[in-house]
Design a protein around this motif. Sequence first.
Motif, PDB file in Angstrom:
ATOM      1  N   ARG A 179      54.139  39.408  18.168  1.00 10.48           N
ATOM      2  CA  ARG A 179      53.811  40.704  18.745  1.00 10.48           C
ATOM      3  C   ARG A 179      54.819  41.006  19.829  1.00 10.48           C
ATOM      4  N   PRO A 180      55.391  42.178  19.974  1.00  9.97           N
ATOM      5  CA  PRO A 180      55.236  43.269  19.011  1.00  9.97           C
ATOM      6  C   PRO A 180      56.128  43.021  17.791  1.00  9.97           C
ATOM      7  N   GLY A 181      56.020  43.843  16.791  1.00  9.29           N
ATOM      8  CA  GLY A 181      56.832  43.659  15.604  1.00  9.29           C
ATOM      9  C   GLY A 181      55.939  43.521  14.383  1.00  9.29           C
ATOM     10  N   GLU A 182      54.912  42.681  14.523  1.00  6.35           N
ATOM     11  CA  GLU A 182      54.017  42.524  13.382  1.00  6.35           C
ATOM     12  C   GLU A 182      52.602  42.970  13.738  1.00  6.35           C
ATOM     13  N   ASP A 183      52.528  44.000  14.578  1.00  2.17           N
ATOM     14  CA  ASP A 183      51.229  44.510  15.020  1.00  2.17           C
ATOM     15  C   ASP A 183      50.283  44.870  13.874  1.00  2.17           C
ATOM     16  N   PRO A 184      50.769  45.612  12.852  1.00  2.00           N
ATOM     17  CA  PRO A 184      49.838  45.987  11.782  1.00  2.00           C
ATOM     18  C   PRO A 184      49.209  44.766  11.114  1.00  2.00           C
ATOM     19  N   GLY A 185      49.994  43.715  10.921  1.00  2.00           N
ATOM     20  CA  GLY A 185      49.460  42.490  10.341  1.00  2.00           C
ATOM     21  C   GLY A 185      48.424  41.853  11.252  1.00  2.00           C
ATOM     22  N   ILE A 186      48.720  41.840  12.546  1.00  2.97           N
ATOM     23  CA  ILE A 186      47.802  41.235  13.516  1.00  2.97           C
ATOM     24  C   ILE A 186      46.468  41.966  13.516  1.00  2.97           C
ATOM     25  N   ARG A 187      46.542  43.302  13.434  1.00  2.00           N
ATOM     26  CA  ARG A 187      45.300  44.098  13.504  1.00  2.00           C
ATOM     27  C   ARG A 187      44.337  43.766  12.365  1.00  2.00           C
ATOM     28  N   LYS A 188      44.872  43.322  11.239  1.00  2.00           N
ATOM     29  CA  LYS A 188      43.986  42.963  10.122  1.00  2.00           C
ATOM     30  C   LYS A 188      43.256  41.651  10.391  1.00  2.00           C
ATOM     31  N   LEU A 189      43.850  40.817  11.265  1.00  2.00           N
ATOM     32  CA  LEU A 189      43.321  39.464  11.464  1.00  2.00           C
ATOM     33  C   LEU A 189      42.305  39.357  12.583  1.00  2.00           C
ATOM     34  N   ILE A 190      42.247  40.370  13.442  1.00  2.00           N
ATOM     35  CA  ILE A 190      41.458  40.207  14.661  1.00  2.00           C
ATOM     36  C   ILE A 190      40.264  41.159  14.717  1.00  2.00           C
ATOM     37  N   GLY A 191      39.313  40.789  15.552  1.00  2.00           N
ATOM     38  CA  GLY A 191      38.225  41.694  15.892  1.00  2.00           C
ATOM     39  C   GLY A 191      38.253  41.856  17.400  1.00  2.00           C
ATOM     40  N   TYR A 192      37.904  43.044  17.899  1.00  2.00           N
ATOM     41  CA  TYR A 192      38.027  43.295  19.340  1.00  2.00           C
ATOM     42  C   TYR A 192      36.829  44.091  19.831  1.00  2.00           C
ATOM     43  N   VAL A 193      36.188  43.603  20.869  1.00  2.00           N
ATOM     44  CA  VAL A 193      35.134  44.365  21.525  1.00  2.00           C
ATOM     45  C   VAL A 193      35.596  44.673  22.944  1.00  2.00           C
ATOM     46  N   PRO A 194      35.983  45.926  23.205  1.00  2.00           N
ATOM     47  CA  PRO A 194      36.451  46.280  24.544  1.00  2.00           C
ATOM     48  C   PRO A 194      35.317  46.207  25.553  1.00  2.00           C
ATOM     49  N   GLN A 195      35.689  46.210  26.824  1.00  2.00           N
ATOM     50  CA  GLN A 195      34.681  46.155  27.881  1.00  2.00           C
ATOM     51  C   GLN A 195      33.806  47.403  27.865  1.00  2.00           C
ATOM     52  N   ASP A 196      34.445  48.562  27.722  1.00  2.00           N
ATOM     53  CA  ASP A 196      33.686  49.810  27.676  1.00  2.00           C
ATOM     54  C   ASP A 196      33.083  49.988  26.290  1.00  2.00           C
ATOM     55  N   ILE A 197      32.040  50.797  26.240  1.00  2.00           N
ATOM     56  CA  ILE A 197      31.339  50.990  24.973  1.00  2.00           C
ATOM     57  C   ILE A 197      32.264  51.551  23.900  1.00  2.00           C
ATOM     58  N   SER A 198      32.260  50.898  22.753  1.00  2.00           N
ATOM     59  CA  SER A 198      33.189  51.315  21.718  1.00  2.00           C
ATOM     60  C   SER A 198      32.493  51.764  20.437  1.00  2.00           C
ATOM     61  N   SER A 199      31.167  51.684  20.413  1.00  2.00           N
ATOM     62  CA  SER A 199      30.454  52.275  19.284  1.00  2.00           C
ATOM     63  C   SER A 199      30.268  53.747  19.591  1.00  2.00           C
ATOM     64  N   ASP A 200      30.315  54.576  18.553  1.00  2.00           N
ATOM     65  CA  ASP A 200      30.214  56.005  18.775  1.00  2.00           C
ATOM     66  C   ASP A 200      28.740  56.404  18.880  1.00  2.00           C
ATOM     67  N   GLY A 201      28.366  56.915  20.042  1.00  2.00           N
ATOM     68  CA  GLY A 201      26.963  57.252  20.287  1.00  2.00           C
ATOM     69  C   GLY A 201      26.439  58.367  19.414  1.00  2.00           C
ATOM     70  N   SER A 202      27.329  59.178  18.871  1.00  6.18           N
ATOM     71  CA  SER A 202      26.862  60.288  18.037  1.00  6.18           C
ATOM     72  C   SER A 202      26.813  59.909  16.559  1.00  6.18           C
ATOM     73  N   LEU A 203      26.938  58.618  16.275  1.00  7.37           N
ATOM     74  CA  LEU A 203      26.754  58.121  14.911  1.00  7.37           C
ATOM     75  C   LEU A 203      25.644  57.074  14.919  1.00  7.37           C
ATOM     76  N   THR A 204      25.028  56.827  13.755  1.00  5.35           N
ATOM     77  CA  THR A 204      24.038  55.762  13.671  1.00  5.35           C
ATOM     78  C   THR A 204      24.761  54.412  13.608  1.00  5.35           C
ATOM     79  N   GLY A 205      23.986  53.340  13.763  1.00  7.87           N
ATOM     80  CA  GLY A 205      24.576  52.006  13.678  1.00  7.87           C
ATOM     81  C   GLY A 205      25.281  51.798  12.354  1.00  7.87           C
ATOM     82  N   LEU A 206      24.617  52.223  11.289  1.00  6.35           N
ATOM     83  CA  LEU A 206      25.190  52.058   9.956  1.00  6.35           C
ATOM     84  C   LEU A 206      26.484  52.855   9.809  1.00  6.35           C
ATOM     85  N   GLU A 207      26.472  54.093  10.298  1.00  8.50           N
ATOM     86  CA  GLU A 207      27.677  54.930  10.184  1.00  8.50           C
ATOM     87  C   GLU A 207      28.845  54.336  10.959  1.00  8.50           C
TER      88      GLU A 207
END
Lengths: 325, 255
Positions: free
Chosen positions: A71-99
């Motif tokens: 990184r940087p250089g192979e960012d797109p590949g890295i993004r497929k491999l990782i999961g990220y939960v930011p400190q601030d809320i990152s689920s969209d409140g105007s969608l359901t959990g399933l959505e």
Amino acid sequence: MVEDSVLSVKNLVKTYKGGVRAVNDVSFEVRRNEVFGIVGPNGAGKSTVMKILVTLIAPTAGRVSISGLERPGEDPGIRKLIGYVPQDISSDGSLTGLENLVLSARLHGLRGREMDDRIDRVLERMDLKRAEDRLTSTYSGGMVRKLEIAQALINTPKILFLDEPTVGLDPAARDAIWKQIMSLQKSSGTTIIITTHYMEEVEALCDTVAIMNRGRIVAMGTPERLKGMTSKAKIVIELKSGKSARVAGMRINGGVARIESDHPDVDLPRYLSLLYAKGLAVRSVSVKEATLDDVFLKFTGRTIGETDHGWRSAKKTRNTMRRLG
Amino acid sequence: MIRDGMYKLYAIIAAEARKLRHDKLDLLTRSVQPILWLLVFGEVFSTLKVIPTGSYTYLQFIAPGILGQSVLFIAIFFGINMVWDKESGVLSKLLVSPISRFSIVFGKALSAGVRGVAQAVVLLVVVVLIGIPLYPNALFTLAVFPVIVLLAALFASLSMVIANVFRTRERVMGFGQLLTMPLFFTSNALYPISVMPVWLQYVSAVNPLTYGVDLLRGLLITGNLSGWWIDLAVLLGYLLVFSFIGSRLMKKILE
């Protein structure tokens, strides 16, 4: 390179506009299937390190390698491999959990039966099945966090990044999140990198801890090893009289003696008999085992609660808390 | 590769469409203003007969204009969502997903089109109800919707450029307000270009709303589509340029 390393960071530097060095020459390795904690006060640079690792911001200097991708250089590949939960809320409140989950899954290219199966699995795992059709804005703080972790798990990531996952949660919700994190590591073999400023969280969860202060890693190791870097315990002896004195190397200030000791079981009786010999009556005695807080104090000269949070981070934390309810 | 990209665009658009479904009231309240323009402004100026609109009534003339304007008004504040997403972790998470920056901006822009279309349906029903005669060609009427999507996406992408430059809700709101009226009044929505002073004709010629309204008017009222490809090319060009700038600016938005 450490054997089994899934992430390696070398001499990482991040300088923001205006010359602020948020990250100053940070290096570390993370092994497969460990929980790696980055701990420090707000403003220590731990979130910045994480943002660099998850490809959100570019480093000023240094090297990052994730599962062999640079990184940087192979960012797109890295993004497929990782999961990220930011400190601030990152689920969209105007969608359901399933959505929310469908969106995450599709962004990882999942579709059809495979997508449905994966969504079912993470819903099950995070115990959210019953709430899947409710708008996320009606979720409790703990539920939102669980949903966010579920979303981050949708691509069965090699590394899961959690930025302050329990900030603003009540103790019960925090406990539930801890349990989830631990069971995740055990059952799925995911490597987890977590930032936090709760020391007890580090002790409970992490295999390896890096303590950050002012952009640098000031100590790193297992929680046990770090605790070994300071005296094992603090002995506090309170006298009946409030006087100050020195008794055999023990300094008594206003009737209270504070002694650091590696062997409180042996030292405490010795100190007590010394005091009796001098005719000083003891009111109370307490022994406190060393915690990572003490380690932090030793390496940074301040306790984690003392640090200046500043307006920006205070606002951020409160926003998070408010939204997490 | 391209198929994968299209699928992810679809993912973003589908999510935005879902949001709209959860917020039907918003759709109705937003329809009030354009309906007032048609019913009050349109009717009054129709009776005054001060604006030369050839063989068409003034109501016929401004119906496509109001349609274009209502799309502009919806889309120009779209960037506020992006500021909100930035202040929460929603945008961070999106940026860490395996999808290009351009696709994020382009997808969000197109999803503004979903709102635009919903609004257009409401307005077209009103147009039919108050008896404004449309060009009798169902294909032309259907072709209105892709134009609406294009127009909404264009202004939404402009709004995201604004959001990435100004970065706070208040300023995006303010700048949006600053843009709407000039874009509206310097276009051919309310009066033909031929009655404008020369300097205004030049402004009108670089105003994307002019090209959108021109297309809509051809499809809905006159059936005259001469130069449709110029209209389309200008609209697409603006959309791609704004989306491109928006995605370039987004790289810095989190620093």
